[in-house]
Design an enzyme around this catalytic site. Structure first.
Site, short mmCIF file in Angstrom:
data_model
loop_
_atom_site.label_atom_id
_atom_site.label_comp_id
_atom_site.label_asym_id
_atom_site.label_seq_id
_atom_site.Cartn_x
_atom_site.Cartn_y
_atom_site.Cartn_z
N GLU A 1 -7.35 0.56 -4.67
CA GLU A 1 -7.38 0.45 -3.21
C GLU A 1 -8.73 -0.10 -2.69
O GLU A 1 -8.73 -0.98 -1.83
CB GLU A 1 -7.04 1.80 -2.58
CG GLU A 1 -5.56 2.14 -2.75
CD GLU A 1 -5.21 3.60 -2.58
OE1 GLU A 1 -6.09 4.38 -2.17
OE2 GLU A 1 -4.07 3.97 -2.88
N ASP B 1 0.88 -1.16 0.00
CA ASP B 1 0.00 0.00 0.00
C ASP B 1 0.93 1.22 0.00
O ASP B 1 1.55 1.53 1.02
CB ASP B 1 -0.89 -0.04 1.26
CG ASP B 1 -1.69 1.24 1.45
OD1 ASP B 1 -1.65 2.11 0.56
OD2 ASP B 1 -2.34 1.36 2.50
N ASP C 1 -12.87 5.80 2.17
CA ASP C 1 -11.43 5.81 2.46
C ASP C 1 -10.96 7.24 2.70
O ASP C 1 -10.83 8.03 1.77
CB ASP C 1 -10.69 5.19 1.25
CG ASP C 1 -9.19 5.14 1.46
OD1 ASP C 1 -8.69 5.73 2.43
OD2 ASP C 1 -8.50 4.51 0.63
N LYS D 1 3.03 11.30 -3.37
CA LYS D 1 1.99 10.64 -4.16
C LYS D 1 1.03 11.66 -4.78
O LYS D 1 0.47 11.44 -5.85
CB LYS D 1 1.22 9.67 -3.25
CG LYS D 1 0.17 8.84 -3.94
CD LYS D 1 -0.39 7.81 -2.97
CE LYS D 1 -1.58 7.07 -3.50
NZ LYS D 1 -2.09 6.11 -2.50
#
Ligand code: AMP
Length: 616
Positions: free
Chosen positions: A185, A23, A209, A86
């Site tokens: 994800e 992850d 999320d 990211k």
């Protein structure tokens, strides 16, 4: 027609080989593996920490420090410590809008080019930065397991586009990892919760999320082992950082400090930011927070008041996702919580209230995505069974573009059937033909990949370079047959080719190509960057000459001479083959010509308005 092995299953995986699930998060990253049928996250030697802060520090000697040690250097060396890389993946400076001013490090302002971070005299791309995090994770797990690791499944947000997925793949490659799959994800989280087995009745799942920097809501339909994403929505700039920021602002309002102080004193800003994050985490289990030196306090009640509008924003986004999926709230069978920020009691409460059912938080919200990636890895390794695995393309498919570069159209591991297209244009005035060469492979230069076929799109009507709109479309049908079509949109000229079985590839050859792509990743990327700079420079040189010719009337002799000199400098830089010199020469030429171009435009508009034809 014979089925060709373009969609060969991942036969290259040996049973019993450990494939890791990663992850790669905005704030933290972690690795998981399946052992004895159960996914577990890998902890440090001390058996304590599993989460690795996604932070990279470059010290004065250019030594690279990653993770917890790097996080400690955030407040003392903010300009050398890169967090949230990211968020920069596949983005240009323009895309980041006002966000760059909030970062403690420097992002180069190059308008619509992909961002680069400047640390000292070095430039780093988000791909390099992510590769450093992946290298660190790889080394850590190799130490813990005492084994070499070379294969991984990496997760990405469901909204990541092609370029961002490719960037993540490249980062894996640079870190020496063969990325077997990039998975969404929310799909990973659903796998971790055990959803998606073949025999399971159909189910609709909402995956909420809320991580450190991003919010995602995905609605998935699981039917007979197939994960179908019905809708995704989210905000790439909404997450735990925003809760930290409201606490920071609250403290700044209460103290003598001003926002100006924080802007000028980056170290102070970073240390208050870290205190604010500590306060937020503390308030998930306690009613009041007070800093060690007692200078900052905040109560749970105050924090809830401040954070409610942020959580409400996420609920509004959930509403849109449910609407886009064309569902009623009652159609949703399960709500799963993912991401560290869902530990906040207020988030759990508001999400459960909205969906009308208790949100599922049985698994650690920081770990579920990595665990799901590990389960996917174990399915690929042939150990975990009972899930339906779709056929995928084992190697990327693409075409040759200027300078012999491979432009990937269908990336490796895409589901079959699949279809994707991209627009191209001509590079020469009046060009009437375009050769489309189709390649398969992972290297950046087509000469290292495998040619599948080629055809010529002819009869393009004469137009200036850059004007024709040529769409190249790849379609792989359920049998794995690849069709490539090229069409010039303005004239509707079209040609098509079907790639047949004679272009098949053996598993050994495929394996060798993958190994080669890993071995040469760094050199390939350097060559690619140089070729891209050379291509850009050539097109600037072409437009530069054209500009001088078309604007003789408004350019002074000195300006024309200077333009010619700068174009010559750029031509020399292209011949010199040094990327940084080419970029510098382009920048100097651009800086000099931008005001001239503006003047020419104004002049031409004036001429047109006064009834005269441009160029008369
Ligand atoms: P992720 O991107 O999923 O790793 O989430 C990281 C975010 O979760 C960061 O903003 C953390 O501050 C936040 N976080 C972690 N633990 C807690 C907690 N107990 N309460 C509130 N936020 C937390």
């Amino acid at each position: 027609m014979a089925k060709i092995p373009i969609n060969m299953k991942s036969g290259e995986v040996e049973k019993s080989e450990v494939i890791i699930g990663i992850d790669l998060g905005t704030t933290n990253s972690l690795v998981s593996i399946v052992e004895d049928g159960k996914a577990r996250v890998i902890k440090d030697d001390d058996g304590q920490t599993a989460l690795v802060p996604s932070i990279v520090h470059f010290n004065e000697e250019n030594k690279i420090i990653v993770g917890h040690l790097a996080k400690k250097l955030l407040s003392t060396h903010p300009e050398r410590t890169i967090y949230s890389a990211k968020r920069l993946m596949g983005k240009s400076y323009k895309d980041l809008a006002n966000y760059t001013s909030l970062l403690g490090y420097e992002i180069i302002d190059e308008e619509d080019k992909l961002v680069k971070v400047k640390v000292g005299q070095e430039f780093h791309t988000p791909v390099n930065l992510s590769a450093e995090i992946l290298k660190y994770l790889k080394a850590r797990i190799e130490k813990v397991l005492n084994k070499n690791i070379s294969k991984a499944v990496i997760t990405v947000p469901a909204y990541f586009n092609d370029a961002q997925r490719q960037a993540t793949r490249d980062a894996g490659k640079l870190a020496g990892l063969e990325v077997l799959r990039i998975i969404n994800e929310p799909t990973a989280a659903s796998l971790a919760y055990g959803f998606g087995k073949k025999e399971e009745p159909s189910k609709t799942i909402a995956v909420y999320d809320l991580g450190g920097g991003t919010f995602d809501i995905s609605i998935l339909k699981l039917d007979n082992g197939v994960f179908d994403v019905l809708s995704t929505n989210g905000d790439t700039f909404l997450g735990g950082d925003d809760f930290d920021r409201v606490i920071m602002d609250h403290w700044v309002n209460q103290s003598q400090l001003s926002t100006e102080d924080l802007n000028t004193n980056k170290s102070l800003a970073q240390s208050i930011r870290l205190q604010a994050e500590m306060a937020k985490v503390h308030l998930s289990d306690n009613d009041i927070f007070e800093s060690k030196d007692r200078s900052f306090q905040i109560s749970k009640e105050e924090f809830h008041q401040l954070s409610k509008p942020i959580v409400e924003k996420t609920i509004d986004i959930c509403k849109s996702a449910v609407k886009d999926a064309e569902l009623e709230l009652s159609d949703i069978d399960e709500v799963i919580l993912v991401g560290g920020s869902t530990r906040m009691p207020l988030v759990k409460k508001m999400v459960s209230n909205y969906f009308g059912k208790t949100a599922n938080d049985a698994l650690n919200p920081d770990e579920v995505v990595a665990q799901g990636a590990a389960i996917q890895a174990d399915i690929l390794a042939g150990n975990t069974t009972g899930y339906l695995l779709l056929d995928v393309t084992p190697l990327s498919l693409g075409i040759e573009t200027m300078g012999g570069l491979m432009d990937v159209i269908i990336p490796r591991n895409s589901k079959v059937p699949s279809s994707a297209g991209r627009s191209y244009t001509t590079s020469v005035d009046g060009q009437s033909k375009l050769k489309v060469s189709i390649f398969q492979g992972e290297r950046d230069l087509v000469e290292h990949n495998r040619k599948l076929g080629e055809f010529v799109l002819s009869n393009i009507p004469p137009m200036p370079a850059g004007i024709p709109k040529i769409e190249v479309h790849f379609i792989i049908d359920a049998d794995g047959i690849l069709k490539v079509r090229a069409m010039e949109k303005r004239s509707e000229t079209q040609t098509e080719i079907t790639i047949t079985s004679q272009y098949g590839i053996s598993e050994e050859e495929m394996g060798r190509m993958l190994v080669d792509s890993l071995k040469h990743a760094e050199q390939d990327m350097k060559t690619k960057a140089l070729l891209e700079a050379q291509n850009e420079a050539k097109s600037i040189i072409h437009s530069g000459h054209k500009f001088i010719k078309q604007n003789e009337a408004i350019l002074s002799q000195e300006e024309t001479n200077e333009l010619i000199t700068l174009i010559n400098d750029l031509e020399h830089a292209v011949k010199d083959k040094t990327k940084d010199n080419i970029q510098l020469a382009m920048k100097i030429l651009n800086d000099f010509s931008a005001p001239l171009a503006e003047r020419a435009m104004n002049y031409n508009i004036k001429q047109a308005l006064s009834g005269k034809k441009v160029g008369e």
